[in-house]
Structures are given as structure tokens and as C-alpha cells.
Design a protein around this motif. Structure first.
Motif, PDB file in Angstrom:
ATOM      1  N   HIS A  23       0.940  -1.032   0.197  1.00  0.00           N
ATOM      2  CA  HIS A  23       0.404   0.140  -0.109  1.00  0.00           C
ATOM      3  C   HIS A  23       1.154   1.203   0.062  1.00  0.00           C
ATOM      4  O   HIS A  23       0.743   1.859  -0.553  1.00  0.00           O
ATOM      5  CB  HIS A  23      -1.063  -0.008   0.874  1.00  0.00           C
ATOM      6  CG  HIS A  23      -2.124  -1.116   1.239  1.00  0.00           C
ATOM      7  ND1 HIS A  23      -3.012  -1.454   2.019  1.00  0.00           N
ATOM      8  CD2 HIS A  23      -2.258  -2.373   0.733  1.00  0.00           C
ATOM      9  CE1 HIS A  23      -3.673  -2.610   1.958  1.00  0.00           C
ATOM     10  NE2 HIS A  23      -3.309  -3.216   1.049  1.00  0.00           N
ATOM     11  N   TYR A  24       1.933   1.070   0.545  1.00  0.00           N
ATOM     12  CA  TYR A  24       2.350   2.465   0.215  1.00  0.00           C
ATOM     13  C   TYR A  24       4.186   1.887   0.686  1.00  0.00           C
ATOM     14  O   TYR A  24       4.854   1.502   1.973  1.00  0.00           O
ATOM     15  CB  TYR A  24       2.574   3.104   2.210  1.00  0.00           C
ATOM     16  CG  TYR A  24       3.390   4.434   2.256  1.00  0.00           C
ATOM     17  CD1 TYR A  24       2.343   6.063   1.448  1.00  0.00           C
ATOM     18  CD2 TYR A  24       4.662   4.508   2.327  1.00  0.00           C
ATOM     19  CE1 TYR A  24       2.711   6.763   1.685  1.00  0.00           C
ATOM     20  CE2 TYR A  24       5.391   5.938   2.179  1.00  0.00           C
ATOM     21  CZ  TYR A  24       4.281   6.911   1.554  1.00  0.00           C
ATOM     22  OH  TYR A  24       5.519   8.483   2.047  1.00  0.00           O
ATOM     23  N   ARG A  25       5.075   2.163   0.045  1.00  0.00           N
ATOM     24  CA  ARG A  25       6.268   1.881  -0.279  1.00  0.00           C
ATOM     25  C   ARG A  25       7.738   2.527  -0.016  1.00  0.00           C
ATOM     26  O   ARG A  25       7.795   2.520   0.739  1.00  0.00           O
ATOM     27  CB  ARG A  25       6.752   1.256  -1.669  1.00  0.00           C
ATOM     28  CG  ARG A  25       5.725   0.397  -2.007  1.00  0.00           C
ATOM     29  CD  ARG A  25       6.268  -0.141  -2.916  1.00  0.00           C
ATOM     30  NE  ARG A  25       5.156  -1.360  -3.615  1.00  0.00           N
ATOM     31  CZ  ARG A  25       5.148  -1.869  -4.978  1.00  0.00           C
ATOM     32  NH1 ARG A  25       6.397  -2.589  -5.001  1.00  0.00           N
ATOM     33  NH2 ARG A  25       4.225  -2.871  -5.234  1.00  0.00           N
ATOM     34  N   SER A  26       7.607   3.793  -0.032  1.00  0.00           N
ATOM     35  CA  SER A  26       8.590   4.595   0.292  1.00  0.00           C
ATOM     36  C   SER A  26       8.352   6.343  -0.207  1.00  0.00           C
ATOM     37  O   SER A  26       7.313   6.811  -0.233  1.00  0.00           O
ATOM     38  CB  SER A  26       9.774   4.715  -0.707  1.00  0.00           C
ATOM     39  OG  SER A  26       9.299   4.410  -1.691  1.00  0.00           O
ATOM     40  N   CYS A  27       9.163   7.039   0.589  1.00  0.00           N
ATOM     41  CA  CYS A  27       9.001   8.390  -0.191  1.00  0.00           C
ATOM     42  C   CYS A  27      10.772   9.194   0.295  1.00  0.00           C
ATOM     43  O   CYS A  27      11.274   8.177   0.526  1.00  0.00           O
ATOM     44  CB  CYS A  27       8.980   9.594   1.737  1.00  0.00           C
ATOM     45  SG  CYS A  27       9.751   9.123   3.443  1.00  0.00           S
ATOM     46  N   SER A 231     -11.083   9.253  -7.447  1.00  0.00           N
ATOM     47  CA  SER A 231     -10.792   8.479  -8.223  1.00  0.00           C
ATOM     48  C   SER A 231     -11.299   7.123  -8.684  1.00  0.00           C
ATOM     49  O   SER A 231     -12.124   6.960  -7.951  1.00  0.00           O
ATOM     50  CB  SER A 231      -9.128   8.320  -9.225  1.00  0.00           C
ATOM     51  OG  SER A 231      -8.458   8.420 -10.202  1.00  0.00           O
ATOM     52  N   ILE A 232     -10.498   6.309  -9.717  1.00  0.00           N
ATOM     53  CA  ILE A 232     -10.649   4.681  -8.810  1.00  0.00           C
ATOM     54  C   ILE A 232     -10.299   3.715  -7.931  1.00  0.00           C
ATOM     55  O   ILE A 232     -10.118   4.592  -6.658  1.00  0.00           O
ATOM     56  CB  ILE A 232     -10.167   4.126  -9.889  1.00  0.00           C
ATOM     57  CG1 ILE A 232      -8.029   3.433  -9.764  1.00  0.00           C
ATOM     58  CG2 ILE A 232     -10.452   4.733 -11.167  1.00  0.00           C
ATOM     59  CD1 ILE A 232      -8.111   3.021 -10.614  1.00  0.00           C
ATOM     60  N   PRO A 233     -11.244   3.089  -7.335  1.00  0.00           N
ATOM     61  CA  PRO A 233     -10.831   2.538  -5.848  1.00  0.00           C
ATOM     62  C   PRO A 233      -9.186   1.889  -6.019  1.00  0.00           C
ATOM     63  O   PRO A 233      -8.555   1.404  -6.784  1.00  0.00           O
ATOM     64  CB  PRO A 233     -11.760   1.018  -5.667  1.00  0.00           C
ATOM     65  CG  PRO A 233     -13.010   1.675  -7.399  1.00  0.00           C
ATOM     66  CD  PRO A 233     -11.862   2.130  -7.663  1.00  0.00           C
ATOM     67  N   PRO A 234      -9.326   1.153  -4.773  1.00  0.00           N
ATOM     68  CA  PRO A 234      -7.549   0.972  -4.824  1.00  0.00           C
ATOM     69  C   PRO A 234      -7.816  -0.357  -5.310  1.00  0.00           C
ATOM     70  O   PRO A 234      -8.510  -0.765  -5.739  1.00  0.00           O
ATOM     71  CB  PRO A 234      -7.902   0.643  -3.226  1.00  0.00           C
ATOM     72  CG  PRO A 234      -8.671   0.999  -2.575  1.00  0.00           C
ATOM     73  CD  PRO A 234      -9.923   0.982  -3.869  1.00  0.00           C
ATOM     74  N   THR A 235      -6.667  -0.513  -6.072  1.00  0.00           N
ATOM     75  CA  THR A 235      -5.730  -1.048  -6.828  1.00  0.00           C
ATOM     76  C   THR A 235      -4.590  -2.348  -6.741  1.00  0.00           C
ATOM     77  O   THR A 235      -3.757  -0.863  -6.696  1.00  0.00           O
ATOM     78  CB  THR A 235      -6.175  -1.770  -8.228  1.00  0.00           C
ATOM     79  OG1 THR A 235      -5.707  -3.193  -9.017  1.00  0.00           O
ATOM     80  CG2 THR A 235      -6.126  -0.411  -9.056  1.00  0.00           C
ATOM     81  N   LYS A 236      -3.960  -3.330  -7.029  1.00  0.00           N
ATOM     82  CA  LYS A 236      -2.497  -3.431  -6.548  1.00  0.00           C
ATOM     83  C   LYS A 236      -1.978  -3.673  -8.279  1.00  0.00           C
ATOM     84  O   LYS A 236      -0.927  -4.590  -8.280  1.00  0.00           O
ATOM     85  CB  LYS A 236      -2.296  -4.108  -5.427  1.00  0.00           C
ATOM     86  CG  LYS A 236      -2.364  -3.505  -4.470  1.00  0.00           C
ATOM     87  CD  LYS A 236      -1.802  -4.838  -2.870  1.00  0.00           C
ATOM     88  CE  LYS A 236      -2.402  -5.850  -2.860  1.00  0.00           C
ATOM     89  NZ  LYS A 236      -2.392  -6.620  -1.622  1.00  0.00           N
ATOM     90  N   LYS A 237      -3.170  -4.232  -8.943  1.00  0.00           N
ATOM     91  CA  LYS A 237      -2.538  -4.578 -10.173  1.00  0.00           C
ATOM     92  C   LYS A 237      -1.830  -4.190 -10.489  1.00  0.00           C
ATOM     93  O   LYS A 237      -1.937  -2.341 -11.295  1.00  0.00           O
ATOM     94  CB  LYS A 237      -3.700  -4.862 -11.026  1.00  0.00           C
ATOM     95  CG  LYS A 237      -3.735  -5.506 -12.414  1.00  0.00           C
ATOM     96  CD  LYS A 237      -4.844  -5.689 -12.859  1.00  0.00           C
ATOM     97  CE  LYS A 237      -4.866  -6.445 -15.170  1.00  0.00           C
ATOM     98  NZ  LYS A 237      -5.725  -6.760 -15.442  1.00  0.00           N
ATOM     99  N   ASP A 238      -0.018  -4.442 -11.619  1.00  0.00           N
ATOM    100  CA  ASP A 238       0.696  -4.077 -12.187  1.00  0.00           C
ATOM    101  C   ASP A 238       0.919  -2.368 -11.346  1.00  0.00           C
ATOM    102  O   ASP A 238       0.805  -1.696 -12.397  1.00  0.00           O
ATOM    103  CB  ASP A 238       0.099  -3.676 -14.078  1.00  0.00           C
ATOM    104  CG  ASP A 238      -0.644  -4.309 -14.389  1.00  0.00           C
ATOM    105  OD1 ASP A 238       0.003  -6.405 -14.165  1.00  0.00           O
ATOM    106  OD2 ASP A 238      -1.459  -4.349 -15.600  1.00  0.00           O
ATOM    107  N   TYR A 239       1.011  -2.782 -10.712  1.00  0.00           N
ATOM    108  CA  TYR A 239       1.737  -1.558  -9.820  1.00  0.00           C
ATOM    109  C   TYR A 239       2.895  -0.771 -10.340  1.00  0.00           C
ATOM    110  O   TYR A 239       3.343  -1.409 -11.232  1.00  0.00           O
ATOM    111  CB  TYR A 239       1.863  -1.698  -8.415  1.00  0.00           C
ATOM    112  CG  TYR A 239       2.033  -0.167  -7.707  1.00  0.00           C
ATOM    113  CD1 TYR A 239       1.799   0.725  -6.927  1.00  0.00           C
ATOM    114  CD2 TYR A 239       3.544   0.190  -7.511  1.00  0.00           C
ATOM    115  CE1 TYR A 239       1.769   1.364  -6.204  1.00  0.00           C
ATOM    116  CE2 TYR A 239       4.244   1.131  -6.873  1.00  0.00           C
ATOM    117  CZ  TYR A 239       3.513   1.990  -5.937  1.00  0.00           C
ATOM    118  OH  TYR A 239       3.783   2.465  -5.783  1.00  0.00           O
TER     119      TYR A 239
END
Length: 475
Positions: A23-27, A231-239
Motif C-alpha cells: 500500500h505504501y512503499r517509500s518517501c 478517482s478509482i478504487p484501490p488496486t494493486k494490479k500492475d503497480y
């Protein structure tokens, strides 16, 4: 737990779970350097200098000596003090043939976007950060060379100010290393056994006895969920993660600051108003927006500006259909300026009220996080909901290097800084960040998850912000 293992703490567990679920990778905070060919003649010399400087940075910032191991069936998430840090685990080199500044910025934006896709793995033997060095070699005839250093940090160990602290130390060590490229930079880096543990926000600022939970049901729970645009709902597809930015030179930034003083608003407030204006006029079907504005908890935790910590919280601001309609109705520059003032003033008033209540009542978002009993379940549930926020604006502020950054013929010069975040799977659809260098430019970054926004939409925002921020004096 082994002696090298330390419980992750509140935000450590929270961000370990968000990282594990993607969901969250880095700043990231990035610095652009100019250097003289008299100082660095080739990539070998650049690597030698960086090896020295980076080893000194790690010594100065204890949190860089830790990995963050994610939760398993056997153990909760926890920090591990590493025994050694390998150069190849934390440094990635890229070479650019960009021929001008615009091309250099495009190359850097792609490098940062790709860096934000990185997943911190093998944390029992690798730290929760890395750097990407982009050496721009496209103009061989130039007397001054250019390289960028991207510091990517796991949010459990670093906030935006921590990224700035990393670069202030790196710059100091690079400057000193010009004359002492020494034997002290032996790699792998050996982590001292007495390295202090990371600083946890709940230890530095225990929740006050009068702490009150937020009126919201959970972190990010919207009060107008059916109405807000996100915008669109959450998705992890092809992040994928993407970045664009604009640079506001010092001469034009001065005019922007004059406008802010005349309107009695902050730069953060102005940026917030500009983003809200663009969204309101570009998304005609939107009835409301919800914004995230992070703020530093360091005044309450007493962490120094130079500390490597994650001591932040945030406010949520809702912009209703009435406000959005009034923005769309603006027919002149004067009308728009008045709208900017109303928006920025409201944001400042809300933030001031929040900060005033923290000593007695704590920070509502942190209290909400503390109520979560199962972070994995929280992340899984987040994927089944709509996004609850439209955009985030995070302004690190003005970074001063004092008198240590002159543009010399024979030295290293820090030209500008960039602050970015990864595209957020369950967070705001659009992220915007700002950082200014004292005596230098302000850089405003836009970042988003691929597929959540069209690139042309962000291009439009970039053009709008550039025109507004650079045209403040054309009145």
C-alpha cells in the motif's frame, strides 16, 4: 527476541503492514549537485567520494543501521540492528546522456518513480533505505558536471524532514571529502554494537491522559464518502509509481512569497488552493474533495530537525460542493486570488487549532492508529473500500545550508532538492510535495500510482501550477 531485535513500535508496525501489503512503499528526498571537473574527474572518483560520504552519513544517523522485518506467523514486525551494510545493497548507479536541464529532470523523474516501486526485502540483513545515484554525462564539454542522489526511505524510519537531514549530512561529508578521500570509507560498513535504536513517536511523546479518539471511525474514514472524488478504487494490479515536478527559480519564488504576504497566507496554503482550484475546474462531475495535510510532530517529541525519525501526523480537510461551486464561478484573477485567500486561511485556521489541542489531547490520527488491533486486517479491509481522500499536499519547508553552499569553481554545489512519495494504493489519488532551498529554488512534485490518474491530467496540473507560481508578478 534476539539482542539485535527491537519491537517496531506503533508507526513501525503500521508502516510494516502497509509495506507488506504493497500500500505504501517509500518517501524520498533527492538532491541535485553540480561539481567541478577539478573535483571529480570520472565515475571512479565520484564513487570513491560517495563511499566516504555515505559511510559518514550512516555513522551520524542510527536509524540507517536497521532493517524492518515484516510480521510473520512466528513474530510481530520488528527492527533488526544489522551487523554490516553492503555497498551494493544500498547504492544503485545510473548514467544519463541528457543534453539539457529539462531532459535531466525527465530522467530523474523516471528514476524516482521506478525507485518508489522498490520493495524493501531481506530486512534481517539489509537496511530500510537505499540511494539511487544518477550521473548526467550528456554534456561532456561542460566545466561543471551534474549528479542526483535519490534517498528512498521506508516510512517507518524516515519522514520528509529525515530525508532532508540525510542530504544535509551527505552534502557536508561530500564537501569535506573533497580534501580527505580517505581510508575511513571501507565497505562493507560495520554497524557498531552500541548503535541507538530508532526513536518511536509514542516514547518521545506519550499520549496525554486526556487523549480523545477522533470523531472518525478509523484512520482516513470519510464523513462524506459517497460524495468525494477520489478517482478509482484501490488496486494493486500492475503497480507503478510516477513523478513529475516543476522548479520555481528564486527570482520568481520571491514574487510568489510577496503575493502570500499580501494575501496573508502561507505557501502551503497557496499550493493547497491552487491544487483544489485545478481539480475543481478539471473534474466537473466532482461534488467534494478531501485533502490530507501532514504536519511535523517534532515540536512535541523534541526531536531535532537533523534527526532521522518518523514523527509526523496530519489533518484532513473537506471541501464541499458549495466551496467548489464558488471556485468554478471565478471569472477574473481578482476572484481567484480571493478564493485562494479563503481556502488558504481556512486550512491555516484548522491546522492552528489542531496543533493547539495536541499537548492536552494528542494527535487524532495517531490515536486512531493506536486503536487498530490488527494491521493486516486493516490493510485487507482498505482494499475493499473506496479511497477516502482526493489529494495530499506535504511541504517540508525551507532548507538552509548556511554559508556552506557557495557556487565555487573547484567545489561541490547543492543546486536544489526534490521531495516525493510513492503512488499510494489506498491513499490519496494525487500526491503533491514541496521543498525549498534557502537562496535557491522551490521544487513542487506531483506523484501518483499508474492507472489511477491519466498522465495528461497530471501534465495539466503541472502546467497550471507552473503558470500560476511563475506568473504571480504579472499583475
Amino acid at each position: 527476541m534476539e539482542r539485535r531485535e527491537i519491537p517496531a513500535g506503533l508507526l513501525g508496525e503500521y508502516y510494516a503492514a502497509r509495506h507488506a501489503h504493497g500500500h505504501y512503499r517509500s518517501c524520498a528526498v533527492t538532491s541535485r549537485y553540480q561539481f567541478s571537473s577539478l573535483t571529480i574527474k570520472n565515475n571512479v572518483e565520484l564513487t570513491t567520494l560517495l563511499k566516504y560520504a555515505l559511510s559518514q552519513v550512516i555513522r551520524r544517523h542510527p536509524a540507517l543501521n536497521y532493517g524492518l522485518v515484516e510480521k510473520t506467523k512466528e513474530k510481530d514486525a520488528h527492527f533488526v540492528r544489522l551487523r554490516t551494510i553492503e555497498w551494493d545493497d544500498v547504492v544503485e548507479f545510473q548514467t544519463s546522456r541528457a543534453l539539457d536541464v529539462e531532459e535531466q529532470d525527465d530522467v530523474l523523474a523516471r528514476a524516482i518513480g521506478k525507485g518508489h516501486e522498490y520493495h524493501f526485502s531481506d530486512q534481517d540483513r539489509k537496511p530500510a533505505w537505499k540511494i539511487v545515484v544518477v550521473h548526467h554525462e550528456g554534456i561532456p564539454s561542460r566545466e561543471r558536471g551534474v549528479f542526483d542522489v535519490v534517498f528512498l526511505g521506508h516510512h517507518a524510519i524516515a519522514d520528509g524532514k529525515s530525508g532532508v537531514a540525510f542530504h544535509k549530512t551527505l552534502f557536508l561529508e561530500l564537501s569535506q571529502g573533497e580534501t580527505s578521500r580517505p581510508s575511513q570509507s571501507a565497505w562493507p560498513f560495520i554497524v557498531p554494537e552500541d548503535t541507538p535504536k530508532p526513536s518511536f513517536i509514542e516514547d518521545a511523546f506519550p499520549f496525554p491522559p486526556n487523549s480523545k479518539p477522533s470523531k472518525q471511525e478509523e484512520v482516513g474514514s470519510p464523513s462524506m464518502a459517497p460524495e468525494i472524488w477520489a478517482s478509482i478504487p484501490p488496486t494493486k494490479k500492475d503497480y507503478s509509481s510516477h513523478v513529475k515536478f516543476i522548479t520555481v527559480p528564486q527570482t520568481e519564488l520571491k514574487t510568489t512569497l510577496q503575493t502570500c504576504r499580501r494575501l496573508n497566507i502561507t505557501v502551503t496554503g497557496l499550493l493547497h488552493a491552487l491544487i483544489l482550484t485545478y481539480l475543481s475546474k478539471t473534474i466537473p462531475e466532482a461534488k467534494a474533495f478531501r485533502a490530507v495535510t501532514p504536519y511535523s510532530m517534532r515540536p512535541f517529541t523534541k526531536a531535532s530537525e537533523g534527526a532521522m525519525v518518523n514523527h509526523i501526523s496530519f489533518i484532513l480537510t473537506e471541501w464541499t460542493e458549495e466551496i467548489i461551486t464558488s471556485i468554478r464561478a471565478c471569472s477574473s484573477e481578482d476572484d481567484e486570488k480571493e478564493a485562494y485567500k479563503r481556502i488558504a486561511t481556512r486550512l491555516s485556521t484548522q491546522l492552528k487549532a489542531e496543533l493547539e489541542r495536541i499537548p492536552a489531547h494528542g494527535s487524532p490520527p495517531l490515536l486512531d492508529i493506536a486503536k487498530i488491533t490488527d494491521f493486516d486486517a486493516f490493510c485487507e479491509e482498505s482494499m475493499r473500500k473506496s479511497r477516502s481522500t482526493s489529494f495530499e499536499l506535504s511541504n517540508v519547508g525551507v532548507v538552509s545550508l548556511g554559508s556552506k553552499n557557495p557556487l565555487r569553481d573547484d567545489g561541490i554545489f547543492l543546486e536544489k532538492l526534490f521531495f516525493t512519495q510513492c503512488g499510494m494504493v489506498c491513499g490519496p489519488a494525487l500526491g503533491c510535495s514541496a521543498v525549498s532551498l534557502a537562496g535557491g529554488p522551490m521544487v513542487v512534485s506531483m506523484h501518483w500510482q499508474g492507472g489511477v490518474l491519466e498522465e495528461s491530467f497530471v501534465d495539466g496540473l503541472k502546467v497550471f501550477l507552473e503558470r500560476q507560481l511563475k506568473g504571480m508578478g504579472d499583475e
